[in-house]
Motif scaffolding. Structure first.
Motif, mmCIF file in Angstrom:
data_model
loop_
_atom_site.group_PDB
_atom_site.id
_atom_site.type_symbol
_atom_site.label_atom_id
_atom_site.label_comp_id
_atom_site.label_asym_id
_atom_site.label_seq_id
_atom_site.Cartn_x
_atom_site.Cartn_y
_atom_site.Cartn_z
ATOM 1 N N GLU A 31 0.998 -1.031 -0.100
ATOM 2 C CA GLU A 31 -0.020 0.062 0.057
ATOM 3 C C GLU A 31 0.926 1.325 0.102
ATOM 4 O O GLU A 31 2.160 1.068 0.061
ATOM 5 N N GLY A 34 -0.539 5.385 5.224
ATOM 6 C CA GLY A 34 -1.582 6.300 5.660
ATOM 7 C C GLY A 34 -2.421 5.688 6.533
ATOM 8 O O GLY A 34 -2.062 4.539 7.409
ATOM 9 N N GLY A 35 -3.674 6.219 6.654
ATOM 10 C CA GLY A 35 -4.582 5.655 7.560
ATOM 11 C C GLY A 35 -5.941 6.362 7.474
ATOM 12 O O GLY A 35 -6.210 7.182 6.786
ATOM 13 N N GLU A 50 -0.169 10.166 10.413
ATOM 14 C CA GLU A 50 -0.088 8.706 10.177
ATOM 15 C C GLU A 50 1.038 8.486 9.745
ATOM 16 O O GLU A 50 1.658 7.482 10.330
ATOM 17 N N GLU A 54 3.427 5.891 11.752
ATOM 18 C CA GLU A 54 3.893 4.584 11.156
ATOM 19 C C GLU A 54 5.430 4.440 10.655
ATOM 20 O O GLU A 54 5.884 3.287 10.778
HETATM 21 MG MG LIG Z 1 -2.039 2.582 8.239
#
Ligand SMILES: [Mg+2]
Ligand SMILES: Nc1nc2c([nH]c(=O)n2[C@H]2C[C@H](O)[C@@H](COP(=O)(O)OP(=O)(O)OP(=O)(O)O)O2)c(=O)[nH]1
Length: 128
Positions: A31, A34-35, A50, A54
């Motif tokens: 991916e 992000g989130g 994010e 992360e």
């Molecule tokens: Mg995420």
């Protein structure tokens, strides 16, 4: 509908992609990191938060890249992607199992989450 942001971080002609860790939803899929957008947050604020959580780096959100929606069994998500620029910090994996910096052509080799496939295709076509 889940509103999710994703960062297209480009550096030296390569884009950052991350692999979702075992035990997570969509484990093993690649991916753009992000989130989920939290209440009261703009997509840009969400993305900066994010990416810090992360990957432990600071980014600047530059411009809108694209939007995609996908109905997973777990629910529908709307993914908004933004071009971003790394500002500071060393990348460290806090929730993902791997990260890679790849060219547009190399993107075709990775097994992306379904909602990300249009973004990977757009990036690889920009390079051709
Ligand atoms: Mg995420
Ligand atoms: N971050 C991100 N999530 C994506 C992408 N593509 C895609 O289908 N998703 C899905 C996976 C998840 O079901 C959902 C939310 O992503 P997430 O798990 O990163 O959310 P989050 O960082 O807020 O994590 P959490 O607090 O829920 O643990 O969106 C993508 O490119 N980036």
């Amino acid at each position: 509908m889940k509103e999710v942001t994703a960062a297209i971080i480009v550096r030296d002609g390569r884009v950052l992609i991350t692999q979702r860790a075992p035990g997570e939803n969509l484990a093993g899929k690649w991916e753009f990191p992000g989130g989920k957008i939290e209440a009261g947050e703009t997509p840009e604020e969400c993305l900066k938060r994010e990416i810090k959580e992360e990957l432990n780096v600071d980014i600047e959100v530059l411009s809108f890249f694209g939007q995609s929606s996908y109905e997973y069994d777990s629910g529908t998500i709307r993914l908004k992607a933004f071009y971003c620029r790394w500002i500071a910090g060393d990348f460290s994996l806090r929730v993902h199992s791997r990260l890679e910096w790849v060219t547009g052509r190399e993107l075709e080799r990775y097994d992306f989450a379904a909602a990300d496939i249009p973004f990977a295709q757009k990036l690889s076509s920009l390079e051709k």
